[in-house]
Design a protein around this motif. Structure first.
Motif, PDB file in Angstrom:
ATOM      1  N   THR A 194     -32.360 -22.047   1.181  1.00  0.00           N
ATOM      2  CA  THR A 194     -31.643 -23.317   1.273  1.00  0.00           C
ATOM      3  C   THR A 194     -31.913 -24.019   2.600  1.00  0.00           C
ATOM      4  OG1 THR A 194     -29.884 -22.497  -0.180  1.00  0.00           O
ATOM      5  CG2 THR A 194     -29.395 -24.448   1.160  1.00  0.00           C
ATOM      6  N   LEU A 195     -31.569 -23.380   3.704  1.00  0.00           N
ATOM      7  CA  LEU A 195     -31.696 -24.036   4.997  1.00  0.00           C
ATOM      8  C   LEU A 195     -33.159 -24.281   5.377  1.00  0.00           C
ATOM      9  CD1 LEU A 195     -28.929 -22.118   6.998  1.00  0.00           C
ATOM     10  CD2 LEU A 195     -28.762 -24.289   5.768  1.00  0.00           C
ATOM     11  N   THR A 249     -34.724 -26.980   3.206  1.00  0.00           N
ATOM     12  CA  THR A 249     -34.166 -28.281   3.553  1.00  0.00           C
ATOM     13  C   THR A 249     -34.802 -28.828   4.825  1.00  0.00           C
ATOM     14  OG1 THR A 249     -32.060 -27.685   2.523  1.00  0.00           O
ATOM     15  CG2 THR A 249     -32.031 -29.528   4.053  1.00  0.00           C
ATOM     16  N   ALA A 309     -38.363 -29.858   4.071  1.00  0.00           N
ATOM     17  CA  ALA A 309     -38.418 -31.137   3.363  1.00  0.00           C
ATOM     18  C   ALA A 309     -38.257 -32.306   4.331  1.00  0.00           C
ATOM     19  CB  ALA A 309     -37.338 -31.186   2.284  1.00  0.00           C
ATOM     20  N   LEU A 310     -37.388 -32.142   5.333  1.00  0.00           N
ATOM     21  CA  LEU A 310     -37.236 -33.205   6.328  1.00  0.00           C
ATOM     22  C   LEU A 310     -38.539 -33.422   7.088  1.00  0.00           C
ATOM     23  CD1 LEU A 310     -35.470 -35.220   7.829  1.00  0.00           C
ATOM     24  CD2 LEU A 310     -34.743 -33.352   9.344  1.00  0.00           C
ATOM     25  N   SER A 332     -41.142 -35.097   4.837  1.00  0.00           N
ATOM     26  CA  SER A 332     -40.844 -36.496   4.538  1.00  0.00           C
ATOM     27  C   SER A 332     -41.402 -37.448   5.589  1.00  0.00           C
ATOM     28  CB  SER A 332     -39.333 -36.695   4.415  1.00  0.00           C
ATOM     29  OG  SER A 332     -38.695 -36.564   5.688  1.00  0.00           O
ATOM     30  N   GLN A 357     -27.017 -34.870  -9.176  1.00  0.00           N
ATOM     31  CA  GLN A 357     -28.237 -34.088  -9.334  1.00  0.00           C
ATOM     32  C   GLN A 357     -28.680 -34.002 -10.801  1.00  0.00           C
ATOM     33  OE1 GLN A 357     -27.702 -30.262  -7.386  1.00  0.00           O
ATOM     34  NE2 GLN A 357     -26.468 -31.178  -5.793  1.00  0.00           N
ATOM     35  N   SER A 401     -40.099 -35.733  -0.799  1.00  0.00           N
ATOM     36  CA  SER A 401     -39.167 -35.144   0.168  1.00  0.00           C
ATOM     37  C   SER A 401     -38.247 -36.200   0.762  1.00  0.00           C
ATOM     38  CB  SER A 401     -39.944 -34.436   1.275  1.00  0.00           C
ATOM     39  OG  SER A 401     -40.709 -33.372   0.753  1.00  0.00           O
ATOM     40  N   GLY A 455     -35.664 -36.918  -1.772  1.00  0.00           N
ATOM     41  CA  GLY A 455     -34.719 -35.808  -1.808  1.00  0.00           C
ATOM     42  C   GLY A 455     -33.741 -35.859  -0.652  1.00  0.00           C
ATOM     43  N   TRP A 456     -34.217 -36.258   0.521  1.00  0.00           N
ATOM     44  CA  TRP A 456     -33.316 -36.350   1.664  1.00  0.00           C
ATOM     45  C   TRP A 456     -32.353 -37.528   1.525  1.00  0.00           C
ATOM     46  CZ3 TRP A 456     -31.269 -34.468   6.078  1.00  0.00           C
ATOM     47  CH2 TRP A 456     -31.650 -33.174   6.419  1.00  0.00           C
ATOM     48  N   PHE A 474     -29.714 -36.131  -0.544  1.00  0.00           N
ATOM     49  CA  PHE A 474     -28.913 -35.201   0.261  1.00  0.00           C
ATOM     50  C   PHE A 474     -27.896 -35.959   1.117  1.00  0.00           C
ATOM     51  CE2 PHE A 474     -28.393 -32.976   4.347  1.00  0.00           C
ATOM     52  CZ  PHE A 474     -27.823 -31.790   3.916  1.00  0.00           C
TER      53      PHE A 474
END
Length: 316
Positions: A50-51, A54, A57-58, A61, A249, A287, A290-291, A294
């Motif tokens: 998860t972390l 994430t 992905a940042l 992006s 989602q 990404s 996705g952010w 988020f």
């Protein structure tokens, strides 16, 4: 002459400065180590799955990140592209529409059925199992069944012709009907979870307080408003927050029912992420989208937690 026995009392032992105080510290340390051992696998899984993704992905992006080929740093250009992309704006609008329709209907139907079954009527447990079956059934199987119901010549179309002599709307082929069809299927799939949450909360409402309110002259709606509702607000808050997060989602229902169509009328943010990442192989743009999702979810969740102080009653 007799002898006098005197008892000598030893002075209290002086504790050197900086030494730990006497007490159950060793036991606390043992408990802490045991807690660490039990929590370790979950924490490691959270960090790895998860972390870390994430954070990755940042970072992705901020790049032009094709699956194959040279990667180029873009800064916030991917986010700027999303801001000016009419398809992404429509996708955000579609997702918002789904949330606005799905969340209130899910909560109202779940709570209404839970209140209906709250008295200890015969067959109550059987109804609970029946309502929870769609939640346990695989999503893909449920969507395929509903696709057969909605398509032209399906059960709904045949029933409309038999009863009224007209064809049912083309639910999956019409931009006006496709999103309501997805919402209806999603409510049937998901209301059982919140139903069980509300049903368990209603079981915890003391019958003595309801009886006292009835003796004082409170009607059915007054008892629900002033006795039942405050006691189940923590469960309502939990269900609302979880339903909001999952509804933003949404993916499988529109992906299988309509493939995001007609056009992009039912494409959601998660579908946009999927398309950019796995169809167009643009991981940087996927990404970034996705952010954005988020941040939207985190912002709405934060508002929920701040606003709960006004209506959620934990000490009733």
């Amino acid at each position: 002459m007799g002898t006098t026995n005197t008892t000598t009392v030893a002075p209290p032992e002086r504790v050197p400065p900086g030494s730990p105080p006497a007490g159950p510290r060793p036991a606390l340390r043992r408990d802490g180590r045991a807690a660490g051992i039990f929590l370790g696998p979950s924490v490691i899984g959270l960090a790895l799955f998860t972390l870390f993704p994430t954070a990755m992905a940042l970072g992705i992006s901020l790049f032009d990140w094709p699956v194959f080929g040279e990667r180029k740093f873009l800064g916030i250009d991917n986010y700027s592209h999303l801001l000016h992309d009419p398809v992404f704006r429509r996708v955000v609008l579609n997702t918002t529409l789904f949330v606005v329709l799905y969340v209130p209907l899910n909560l109202v139907i779940s709570l209404g059925l839970a209140v209906w079954l709250s008295p200890r009527i015969k067959g109550r447990q059987a109804f609970r199992v029946l309502f929870f079956i769609p939640v346990m059934t695989p999503m893909v199987a449920n969507v395929m069944v509903w696709r057969l119901l909605f398509q032209p010549g399906g059960l709904l179309d045949t029933g409309a012709q038999s009863l009224f002599g007209v064809h049912a709307p083309n639910f999956l082929g019409s931009s006006s009907w496709a999103m309501p069809a997805i919402v209806a299927m999603s409510i049937w799939q998901g209301f059982g979870y919140n139903f069980l949450v509300f049903s368990a909360a209603l079981d915890q409402v003391p019958q003595s307080q309801l009886e006292s309110a009835s003796i004082d002259g409170a009607g059915v709606f007054q008892r629900f408003r002033y006795v039942t509702w405050p006691m189940i607000t923590p469960s309502i808050f939990f269900a609302t927050t979880l339903t909001l997060i999952t509804s933003f989602q949404v993916f499988a229902q529109p992906f299988i029912l309509t493939q995001g169509g007609p056009g992009v009328s039912t494409q959601t943010i998660v579908m946009y992420v999927y398309n950019q990442g796995w169809q167009f192989l643009s991981m940087g743009l996927a990404s970034a989208a996705g952010w954005v999702l988020f941040v939207i979810i985190m912002g709405i969740t934060a508002i929920q937690f701040v606003g709960q102080k006004r209506w959620v009653h934990y000490d009733v």
